[in-house]
Scaffold this active site. Structure first.
Site, PDB file in Angstrom:
ATOM      1  N   HIS A  45       0.810  -1.231   0.000  1.00 57.40           N
ATOM      2  CA  HIS A  45       0.000   0.000   0.000  1.00 57.40           C
ATOM      3  C   HIS A  45       0.834   1.268   0.000  1.00 57.40           C
ATOM      4  CE1 HIS A  45      -3.924  -1.939   0.970  1.00 57.40           C
ATOM      5  NE2 HIS A  45      -3.132  -2.844   1.519  1.00 57.40           N
TER       6      HIS A  45
ATOM      7  N   THR B  93      -8.615   6.542  -1.601  1.00 53.16           N
ATOM      8  CA  THR B  93      -9.965   6.001  -1.769  1.00 53.16           C
ATOM      9  C   THR B  93     -10.992   7.093  -1.464  1.00 53.16           C
ATOM     10  OG1 THR B  93      -9.686   5.088   0.448  1.00 53.16           O
ATOM     11  CG2 THR B  93      -9.534   3.543  -1.390  1.00 53.16           C
TER      12      THR B  93
ATOM     13  N   LYS C 202       0.762  14.250   1.419  1.00 56.45           N
ATOM     14  CA  LYS C 202      -0.601  14.548   0.987  1.00 56.45           C
ATOM     15  C   LYS C 202      -0.803  16.055   0.779  1.00 56.45           C
ATOM     16  CE  LYS C 202      -2.524  10.521   3.446  1.00 56.45           C
ATOM     17  NZ  LYS C 202      -3.155   9.682   2.401  1.00 56.45           N
TER      18      LYS C 202
ATOM     19  N   LYS D 148     -14.767   8.250  -3.155  1.00 54.35           N
ATOM     20  CA  LYS D 148     -15.995   8.538  -2.406  1.00 54.35           C
ATOM     21  C   LYS D 148     -16.559   9.901  -2.805  1.00 54.35           C
ATOM     22  CE  LYS D 148     -14.013   5.750   1.198  1.00 54.35           C
ATOM     23  NZ  LYS D 148     -13.035   5.755   2.287  1.00 54.35           N
TER      24      LYS D 148
ATOM     25  N   LYS E 142      -8.405  13.565   5.037  1.00 56.95           N
ATOM     26  CA  LYS E 142      -7.531  12.392   4.946  1.00 56.95           C
ATOM     27  C   LYS E 142      -6.516  12.523   6.067  1.00 56.95           C
ATOM     28  CE  LYS E 142      -6.471  13.792   0.681  1.00 56.95           C
ATOM     29  NZ  LYS E 142      -6.684  12.588  -0.082  1.00 56.95           N
ATOM     30  N   ARG E 143      -5.700  11.473   6.332  1.00 56.66           N
ATOM     31  CA  ARG E 143      -4.666  11.621   7.343  1.00 56.66           C
ATOM     32  C   ARG E 143      -3.760  12.799   7.011  1.00 56.66           C
ATOM     33  NH1 ARG E 143      -3.910   7.866  11.505  1.00 56.66           N
ATOM     34  NH2 ARG E 143      -2.123   9.154  12.008  1.00 56.66           N
TER      35      ARG E 143
HETATM   36  C1  26Q Z   1       4.207   1.387  10.062  1.00 55.99           C
HETATM   37  C2  26Q Z   1       5.249   1.231  10.968  1.00 55.99           C
HETATM   38  C3  26Q Z   1       5.088   1.634  12.283  1.00 55.99           C
HETATM   39  C4  26Q Z   1       3.866   2.154  12.702  1.00 55.99           C
HETATM   40  C5  26Q Z   1       2.833   2.307  11.790  1.00 55.99           C
HETATM   41  C6  26Q Z   1       2.997   1.921  10.485  1.00 55.99           C
HETATM   42  C7  26Q Z   1       1.905   2.119   9.517  1.00 55.99           C
HETATM   43  C8  26Q Z   1       0.573   2.211   9.918  1.00 55.99           C
HETATM   44  C9  26Q Z   1      -0.442   2.413   9.014  1.00 55.99           C
HETATM   45  C10 26Q Z   1       2.169   2.233   8.169  1.00 55.99           C
HETATM   46  C11 26Q Z   1       1.138   2.440   7.264  1.00 55.99           C
HETATM   47  C12 26Q Z   1      -0.179   2.536   7.672  1.00 55.99           C
HETATM   48  C13 26Q Z   1      -1.289   2.812   6.757  1.00 55.99           C
HETATM   49  C14 26Q Z   1      -1.141   2.992   5.464  1.00 55.99           C
HETATM   50  C15 26Q Z   1      -2.251   3.367   4.582  1.00 55.99           C
HETATM   51  O1  26Q Z   1      -3.348   3.660   5.036  1.00 55.99           O
HETATM   52  N1  26Q Z   1      -2.008   3.397   3.261  1.00 55.99           N
HETATM   53  C16 26Q Z   1      -3.015   3.810   2.323  1.00 55.99           C
HETATM   54  O2  26Q Z   1      -3.676   2.649   1.838  1.00 55.99           O
HETATM   55  C17 26Q Z   1      -4.786   3.001   1.025  1.00 55.99           C
HETATM   56  C18 26Q Z   1      -5.503   1.726   0.649  1.00 55.99           C
HETATM   57  O3  26Q Z   1      -4.755   1.002  -0.266  1.00 55.99           O
HETATM   58  C19 26Q Z   1      -4.344   3.789  -0.199  1.00 55.99           C
HETATM   59  O4  26Q Z   1      -5.494   4.219  -0.882  1.00 55.99           O
HETATM   60  C20 26Q Z   1      -3.523   5.013   0.225  1.00 55.99           C
HETATM   61  O5  26Q Z   1      -2.985   5.655  -0.929  1.00 55.99           O
HETATM   62  C21 26Q Z   1      -2.401   4.578   1.151  1.00 55.99           C
HETATM   63  O6  26Q Z   1      -1.717   5.711   1.643  1.00 55.99           O
END
Ligand code: 26Q
Length: 758
Positions: free
Chosen positions: A316, A603, A502, A607, A496-497
């Site tokens: 992702h 995503t 972003k 929406k 979004k986050r």
């Molecule tokens: C990693 C290491 C340590 C702590 C946390 C993390 C961590 C936590 C959450 C790394 C990544 C995430 C989340 C990632 C995420 O939400 N990615 C998004 O995924 C969506 C679904 O595929 C995409 O539409 C987005 O583009 C992408 O940013």
């Protein structure tokens, strides 16, 4: 299947609550409806023929469930009529339900959409995850800054049922007992699947001290307390490994147990199970399955083969810092039983390739989880066409040349049940009136809406619905956040986050620019409301500084009569699925402005499109496919291409300072951050830090896209103001082309190419 009518619902509610509906509190009604829903969903559980999918994910951002489940079970209209007949409102009822915030953002929400589509398509597919006691933190704004509070969503009655099933899991040499909780996942006129969540009975919220800080060493009491505890210190990072292993070990045991019960001898596991690894967070399931199969007498070589055939991996992200890698020491501390297996896998890799950069364990004894996934699963997929191409050609090119057949693309999607039927019933009704109900399960039928692109009556109704949704959002903002907004303004939303890639900071610089323009008498063609929703990771300083700058600017503008008539900034506190459901249907212009090449898919963009917003965006992630679908006249694209960006990074020749020095517009906006008025309303230290970041680093190249962004945004605002009918027509085209972005289509592709479920 027979669906309950109003009378039957009424009788059942009275039976459960033991009083008249008028006399019931909303809590009582909620609990009673939860019982009814559970009964109905149980009836739709099916036994499994052939393979079953297990979607393992550290996050499932499911959102509130009552209304969604009622819609899927065909009970929503009857329940609503019944409540209304007794003076109760569905909207107020919904407010009593806590939102399970079991995810950070896109990745977790995608997992939830996938569960909905699996059940709707009548495919056997369960989720496996963790039962966090506190979901993602609750965001509070104080002194224009983010503060984090724990979110105890498990307060009253929730949807996850405690089962008697437990599994022993060894962590750092000690035995723990993981207990299974199950939550029914209803499909729209479809079957019921389950979300399996693991927890420890010993977890104890009293270890939380101030805000969201807690004793990170007391594993038996804190293991599933929080979703992704802050990973900025070592104890936090270790805790993450504890969490991940609890999930994959209990999950793997459950999978094997189920398959054996259904007749598997484990050598034939492939005939019973498909496992999808959602990003690297569950990657330890690979060595764990090999370990468990070994215990059942299967030799190492065969176990590796079985696991490779059963498992598939989804990537992702292309941000290098988000690809998980762990010091081998950490794994030795927490999961010593896996380390010899990971070392053997690493040896196999070294026999397959001389390229040391493809190894699992590198020279500094760091374990690369994504590498293990690619070598030891049969499929690696990206989440949008551009993302998959970048993985193949740059980020993961060395793996692509080793295993070209493993790489494939699965463009993300969203469930139309939650993101249209539930959140925008007026639009859903209009669509049904125009093209019939078929689109709810067959999203490509939306294209028939194009027949109405020249129908002024339809376009007027579409615009009217948007306005009503803006009124609803305005009321909600007034009531929950004490913020006054005007639905006659144009609503531009970026939600979004919060992350530098972003580029909420690009939007911030635009708003400062606009402030100056208005001050000098250049008014926009229509008053503009810029709406944000975003949480920043607790330890991400610059992200928090961007929130601070936006909240500060919002106050500066609010107190300036001259500007506030034309421009308002609204930052919605505690953005979550519930807030998204209110904001998205009310949006005129959707801001998808990440630096090209950095957003894997997005995503939210889908929406907003489905709900009739036009997109202002870069050619990044799924925006590329949205642009192809609607055509350039129906979207506002700006900025550098991903190719240019990748080249710039490769040459390392980007200098933010040069752009600052040579462009007066940029300089004026950046200088304003630490102006007297901003520091009077905000905190100097934070504003200075952000200013320095933008002029000295600007790692996500905001400045080169600044002027192009202004031009396209001005164009969008003028188009909206000057030709509302034309805007409505383009909105209709966006809706009609949104069918491709249904998660039903995505799941059908996963099934066709990867899972092969019946
Ligand atoms: C990693 C290491 C340590 C702590 C946390 C993390 C961590 C936590 C959450 C790394 C990544 C995430 C989340 C990632 C995420 O939400 N990615 C998004 O995924 C969506 C679904 O595929 C995409 O539409 C987005 O583009 C992408 O940013």
């Amino acid at each position: 299947m027979k669906v309950k009518g109003v009378k039957e619902i009424e009788n059942t509610l009275i039976n459960i609550c033991k009083k008249e509906i008028e006399q019931c509190s909303y809590e009582e009604l909620y609990t009673a409806l939860l019982c009814i829903t559970e009964e109905e969903s149980k009836k739709r559980a099916r036994s499994v023929e052939g393979r079953k999918l297990y979607y393992i994910s550290a996050e499932f951002l499911i959102g509130k469930l009552l209304s969604n489940n009622l819609i899927n079970l065909g009970l929503y209209d009857a329940v609503k009529s019944c409540l209304n007949a007794h003076g109760k409102s569905m909207a107020e009822l919904e407010e009593t339900e806590p939102e399970p915030g079991l995810g950070n953002g896109g990745l977790g929400r995608l997992a939830a959409c996938f569960l909905d589509s699996l059940a709707t398509l009548n495919l056997p597919g369960d989720g496996i995850g963790l039962r966090y006691h506190c979901g993602l933190f609750r965001q509070r704004f104080e002194d224009q800054s983010q503060r984090e509070l724990p979110d105890f969503w498990l307060g009253g009655r929730d949807w996850a049922r405690k089962t008697g099933k437990t599994y022993a899991v060894s962590l750092a040499g000690r035995d723990y007992t993981a207990r299974l909780y199950q939550l029914a996942v209803t499909g729209y006129e479809g079957r019921t699947n389950y979300l399996n969540l693991f927890d420890l009975d010993t977890v104890d919220p009293s270890v939380i001290s101030k805000g969201i800080s807690f004793d990170k060493d007391d594993i038996s009491r804190n293991l599933t307390l929080f979703l992704y505890p802050d990973d900025s210190d070592e104890a936090g990072r270790l805790l993450r490994i504890y969490q991940q292993y609890l999930m994959v070990s209990a999950g793997a045991q459950m999978i094997l147990e189920e398959c054996v019960e259904r007749g598997s001898n484990l050598h034939d596991l492939y005939d019973y199970a498909a496992i999808q690894i959602n990003d690297t967070h569950p990657s330890m399931v690979i060595p764990e399955l090999i370990r468990l199969l070994g215990k059942e007498g299967i030799d190492f070589g065969e176990a590796v083969e079985i696991v490779t055939k059963v498992c598939a991996y989804t990537n992702h992200t292309i941000l290098a810092e988000a690809l998980e890698k762990w010091p081998k020491d950490y794994l030795n501390t927490v999961v010593p039983q896996l380390v010899p297996i990971i070392e053997k896998l690493d040896e196999i890799v070294r026999e397959r390739t001389e390229d040391a950069s493809a190894a699992i364990i590198d020279a500094s004894e760091t374990v690369h989880m994504a590498h293990m996934d690619i070598h030891f699963t049969h499929s690696t997929n990206g989440v949008a066409a551009l993302h998959t191409e970048i993985l193949k050609n740059s980020e993961l090119s060395r793996f692509y040349s080793l295993y070209p057949e493993k790489f494939n693309n699965k463009t993300n999607g969203i469930t139309f049940r939650r993101w249209l039927l539930k959140c925008n019933p007026k639009l859903a009704d209009l669509i049904e009136e125009l093209i019939g109900p078929g689109y709810k399960k067959n999203a490509s039928e939306l294209e028939r809406l194009k027949d109405f692109a020249g129908d002024e009556e339809v376009l007027k109704r579409l615009a009217q619905i948007k306005h009503e949704n803006k009124e609803t959002l305005a009321q909600w903002l007034g009531h929950t956040q004490k913020i006054r907004t005007n639905p006659d303004c144009m609503f531009l939303i970026q939600s979004k986050r919060l992350h530098e890639y972003k580029r909420q900071q690009l939007n911030l610089l635009y708003l400062i620019h606009k402030y100056f323009e208005i001050k000098s008498g250049h008014m926009p063609k229509i008053p503009v409301t810029a709406i944000f929703g975003a949480k920043a990771a607790p330890a991400y300083t610059i992200a928090k500084d961007i929130i601070h700058a936006l909240l500060t600017l919002s106050k500066v503008i609010e107190d300036d009569q001259e500007v506030s008539q034309w421009l308002q900034i609204v930052f919605v506190e505690n953005y979550n699925v519930t807030a998204a459901e209110k904001m998205i249907p009310a949006c005129d212009l959707s801001e998808q402005i990440s630096l090209a090449s950095k957003e894997a898919s997005g995503t939210g963009n889908m929406k907003f499109m489905l709900n009739g917003a036009l997109t202002l965006g870069t050619l990044d992630g799924a925006n590329v496919e949205i642009a192809e679908a609607v055509g350039e006249k129906n979207i506002y694209i700006f900025g550098q291409s991903s190719r240019q960006v990748i080249r710039r990074y490769a040459h390392g020749d980007y200098s933010a300072r040069e752009w600052y020095d040579t462009d007066a517009n940029i300089r004026r906006a950046i200088d304003f951050l630490t102006s007297e008025i901003m520091t009077e309303y905000g905190t100097q230290e934070k504003l200075e830090r952000l200013q320095k970041e933008l002029t000295n680093k600007d790692w996500f190249q905001t400045l080169p896209d600044f002027n192009a962004y202004i031009v396209r945004k001005e164009q969008a605002i003028a188009d909206y103001a000057l030709n509302p009918m034309e805007w409505a027509k383009r909105s209709l085209v966006n809706i009609s082309m949104a069918g491709y972005f249904s998660s039903d289509r995505t799941i059908e592709e996963y099934n066709r190419d990867i899972w092969h479920l019946r």
